[in-house]
Design a protein around this motif. Structure first.
Motif, PDB file in Angstrom:
ATOM      1  N   TRP A 266      43.537  45.123  30.384  1.00  0.00           N
ATOM      2  CA  TRP A 266      44.262  44.162  31.204  1.00  0.00           C
ATOM      3  C   TRP A 266      43.227  43.320  31.939  1.00  0.00           C
ATOM      4  CZ3 TRP A 266      49.580  43.732  31.553  1.00  0.00           C
ATOM      5  CH2 TRP A 266      50.319  44.737  30.962  1.00  0.00           C
ATOM      6  N   ARG A 267      43.415  42.016  31.941  1.00  0.00           N
ATOM      7  CA  ARG A 267      42.543  41.107  32.693  1.00  0.00           C
ATOM      8  C   ARG A 267      43.319  40.589  33.899  1.00  0.00           C
ATOM      9  NH1 ARG A 267      39.312  36.299  29.908  1.00  0.00           N
ATOM     10  NH2 ARG A 267      37.998  38.074  29.335  1.00  0.00           N
ATOM     11  N   VAL A 268      42.773  40.853  35.070  1.00  0.00           N
ATOM     12  CA  VAL A 268      43.355  40.375  36.316  1.00  0.00           C
ATOM     13  C   VAL A 268      42.519  39.191  36.765  1.00  0.00           C
ATOM     14  CG1 VAL A 268      44.075  40.988  38.649  1.00  0.00           C
ATOM     15  CG2 VAL A 268      44.039  42.745  36.860  1.00  0.00           C
ATOM     16  N   ASN A 269      43.162  38.046  36.941  1.00  0.00           N
ATOM     17  CA  ASN A 269      42.486  36.813  37.325  1.00  0.00           C
ATOM     18  C   ASN A 269      42.848  36.466  38.762  1.00  0.00           C
ATOM     19  OD1 ASN A 269      41.041  34.262  36.132  1.00  0.00           O
ATOM     20  ND2 ASN A 269      42.700  33.510  37.432  1.00  0.00           N
ATOM     21  N   TYR A 270      41.818  36.176  39.570  1.00  0.00           N
ATOM     22  CA  TYR A 270      42.003  35.776  40.968  1.00  0.00           C
ATOM     23  C   TYR A 270      41.515  34.343  41.111  1.00  0.00           C
ATOM     24  CZ  TYR A 270      42.352  40.789  41.724  1.00  0.00           C
ATOM     25  OH  TYR A 270      42.733  42.112  41.663  1.00  0.00           O
ATOM     26  N   GLY A 271      42.441  33.427  41.378  1.00  0.00           N
ATOM     27  CA  GLY A 271      42.099  32.033  41.584  1.00  0.00           C
ATOM     28  C   GLY A 271      42.517  31.592  42.975  1.00  0.00           C
ATOM     29  N   ALA A 272      41.965  30.495  43.429  1.00  0.00           N
ATOM     30  CA  ALA A 272      42.290  29.979  44.760  1.00  0.00           C
ATOM     31  C   ALA A 272      43.702  29.407  44.790  1.00  0.00           C
ATOM     32  CB  ALA A 272      41.291  28.903  45.160  1.00  0.00           C
ATOM     33  N   LYS A 273      44.451  29.708  45.844  1.00  0.00           N
ATOM     34  CA  LYS A 273      45.782  29.111  45.994  1.00  0.00           C
ATOM     35  C   LYS A 273      45.657  27.613  46.240  1.00  0.00           C
ATOM     36  CE  LYS A 273      48.555  33.012  47.470  1.00  0.00           C
ATOM     37  NZ  LYS A 273      49.323  33.631  48.541  1.00  0.00           N
ATOM     38  N   ASP A 274      44.622  27.228  46.963  1.00  0.00           N
ATOM     39  CA  ASP A 274      44.376  25.812  47.225  1.00  0.00           C
ATOM     40  C   ASP A 274      43.348  25.318  46.216  1.00  0.00           C
ATOM     41  OD1 ASP A 274      44.214  23.282  48.289  1.00  0.00           O
ATOM     42  OD2 ASP A 274      42.922  23.880  49.957  1.00  0.00           O
ATOM     43  N   TYR A 275      43.810  25.025  45.012  1.00  0.00           N
ATOM     44  CA  TYR A 275      42.903  24.695  43.914  1.00  0.00           C
ATOM     45  C   TYR A 275      42.675  23.205  43.734  1.00  0.00           C
ATOM     46  CZ  TYR A 275      47.419  24.177  41.626  1.00  0.00           C
ATOM     47  OH  TYR A 275      48.706  23.825  41.326  1.00  0.00           O
TER      48      TYR A 275
ATOM     49  N   GLY B 123      41.102  19.828  43.841  1.00  0.00           N
ATOM     50  CA  GLY B 123      39.737  19.374  44.052  1.00  0.00           C
ATOM     51  C   GLY B 123      38.693  20.470  43.894  1.00  0.00           C
ATOM     52  N   ARG B 124      39.090  21.605  43.379  1.00  0.00           N
ATOM     53  CA  ARG B 124      38.176  22.745  43.216  1.00  0.00           C
ATOM     54  C   ARG B 124      38.013  23.040  41.732  1.00  0.00           C
ATOM     55  NH1 ARG B 124      38.916  28.531  43.127  1.00  0.00           N
ATOM     56  NH2 ARG B 124      37.095  29.542  43.965  1.00  0.00           N
ATOM     57  N   ARG B 125      36.786  23.272  41.313  1.00  0.00           N
ATOM     58  CA  ARG B 125      36.535  23.624  39.916  1.00  0.00           C
ATOM     59  C   ARG B 125      35.928  25.005  39.848  1.00  0.00           C
ATOM     60  NH1 ARG B 125      32.898  19.964  36.800  1.00  0.00           N
ATOM     61  NH2 ARG B 125      33.556  21.368  35.174  1.00  0.00           N
ATOM     62  N   GLY B 126      36.432  25.818  38.944  1.00  0.00           N
ATOM     63  CA  GLY B 126      35.830  27.108  38.665  1.00  0.00           C
ATOM     64  C   GLY B 126      35.879  28.075  39.827  1.00  0.00           C
ATOM     65  N   GLY B 127      35.083  29.121  39.693  1.00  0.00           N
ATOM     66  CA  GLY B 127      34.970  30.101  40.742  1.00  0.00           C
ATOM     67  C   GLY B 127      35.975  31.231  40.679  1.00  0.00           C
ATOM     68  N   ASP B 128      36.856  31.231  39.677  1.00  0.00           N
ATOM     69  CA  ASP B 128      37.820  32.327  39.553  1.00  0.00           C
ATOM     70  C   ASP B 128      37.087  33.624  39.238  1.00  0.00           C
ATOM     71  OD1 ASP B 128      39.728  30.380  39.840  1.00  0.00           O
ATOM     72  OD2 ASP B 128      40.809  30.867  38.003  1.00  0.00           O
ATOM     73  N   LEU B 129      37.654  34.707  39.731  1.00  0.00           N
ATOM     74  CA  LEU B 129      37.150  36.038  39.415  1.00  0.00           C
ATOM     75  C   LEU B 129      38.089  36.660  38.400  1.00  0.00           C
ATOM     76  CD1 LEU B 129      35.361  38.560  39.939  1.00  0.00           C
ATOM     77  CD2 LEU B 129      36.966  39.139  41.788  1.00  0.00           C
ATOM     78  N   MET B 130      37.531  37.245  37.351  1.00  0.00           N
ATOM     79  CA  MET B 130      38.318  37.942  36.341  1.00  0.00           C
ATOM     80  C   MET B 130      37.792  39.364  36.227  1.00  0.00           C
ATOM     81  SD  MET B 130      38.220  34.761  33.740  1.00  0.00           S
ATOM     82  CE  MET B 130      36.708  34.229  34.509  1.00  0.00           C
ATOM     83  N   ILE B 131      38.704  40.316  36.324  1.00  0.00           N
ATOM     84  CA  ILE B 131      38.331  41.722  36.248  1.00  0.00           C
ATOM     85  C   ILE B 131      39.125  42.363  35.120  1.00  0.00           C
ATOM     86  CG2 ILE B 131      38.290  43.922  37.470  1.00  0.00           C
ATOM     87  CD1 ILE B 131      38.076  42.324  40.076  1.00  0.00           C
ATOM     88  N   GLU B 132      38.420  42.961  34.177  1.00  0.00           N
ATOM     89  CA  GLU B 132      39.074  43.638  33.063  1.00  0.00           C
ATOM     90  C   GLU B 132      39.127  45.132  33.346  1.00  0.00           C
ATOM     91  OE1 GLU B 132      37.040  42.388  29.527  1.00  0.00           O
ATOM     92  OE2 GLU B 132      38.019  40.438  29.581  1.00  0.00           O
TER      93      GLU B 132
ATOM     94  N   GLN C  12      36.186  47.595  33.389  1.00  0.00           N
ATOM     95  CA  GLN C  12      35.416  47.435  32.160  1.00  0.00           C
ATOM     96  C   GLN C  12      34.417  46.291  32.259  1.00  0.00           C
ATOM     97  OE1 GLN C  12      35.871  49.659  29.409  1.00  0.00           O
ATOM     98  NE2 GLN C  12      36.767  50.601  31.215  1.00  0.00           N
ATOM     99  N   ARG C  13      34.838  45.206  32.937  1.00  0.00           N
ATOM    100  CA  ARG C  13      33.986  44.026  32.999  1.00  0.00           C
ATOM    101  C   ARG C  13      34.426  43.157  34.169  1.00  0.00           C
ATOM    102  NH1 ARG C  13      33.110  40.119  27.804  1.00  0.00           N
ATOM    103  NH2 ARG C  13      35.365  40.146  27.883  1.00  0.00           N
ATOM    104  N   VAL C  14      33.449  42.512  34.811  1.00  0.00           N
ATOM    105  CA  VAL C  14      33.719  41.573  35.898  1.00  0.00           C
ATOM    106  C   VAL C  14      33.093  40.237  35.505  1.00  0.00           C
ATOM    107  CG1 VAL C  14      33.306  41.038  38.324  1.00  0.00           C
ATOM    108  CG2 VAL C  14      33.724  43.408  37.632  1.00  0.00           C
ATOM    109  N   LEU C  15      33.896  39.180  35.550  1.00  0.00           N
ATOM    110  CA  LEU C  15      33.445  37.846  35.147  1.00  0.00           C
ATOM    111  C   LEU C  15      33.751  36.841  36.249  1.00  0.00           C
ATOM    112  CD1 LEU C  15      35.208  38.052  31.700  1.00  0.00           C
ATOM    113  CD2 LEU C  15      32.747  38.213  32.020  1.00  0.00           C
ATOM    114  N   TRP C  16      32.851  35.890  36.444  1.00  0.00           N
ATOM    115  CA  TRP C  16      33.111  34.793  37.366  1.00  0.00           C
ATOM    116  C   TRP C  16      33.245  33.515  36.554  1.00  0.00           C
ATOM    117  CZ3 TRP C  16      34.141  35.308  42.399  1.00  0.00           C
ATOM    118  CH2 TRP C  16      33.746  36.474  43.038  1.00  0.00           C
TER     119      TRP C  16
END
Length: 85
Positions: A50-59, A61-70, A79-83
């Motif tokens: 399962w991949r859980v993605n955390y993105g900004a609620k106020d997105y 004008g914002r690019r990237g920076g999401d956190l993804m945790i598998e 299993q894996r942490v990705l930015w």
């Protein structure tokens, strides 16, 4: 939680996966309550994660920076942490 929720294997697995990912996200200084959280499943090395993605609620004008945790759903291990870039 009600007994019908606790008897639902998928609901319990998702809760364990989210709790494990939230713990790691907080360790990485992500404000979980201020994130848009999405959950997906994908195959990795012959099993499902399962991949859980955390993105900004106020997105705006914002690019990237999401956190993804598998997370492995069998034992809720990370299993894996990705930015995102």
């Amino acid at each position: 939680m009600s007994s019908d929720v606790l008897q639902d294997d998928v609901a319990v697995t998702v809760a364990r996966v989210i709790a494990s990912a939230n713990k790691r996200a907080r360790e990485l200084n992500v404000d979980v309550m201020q994130s848009i959280i999405s959950l997906t499943q994908h195959s990795q090395d012959g099993s499902w994660v399962w991949r859980v993605n955390y993105g900004a609620k106020d997105y705006t004008g914002r690019r990237g920076g999401d956190l993804m945790i598998e997370v492995n759903p069998e034992d809720a291990s990370i299993q894996r942490v990705l930015w995102g870039q």
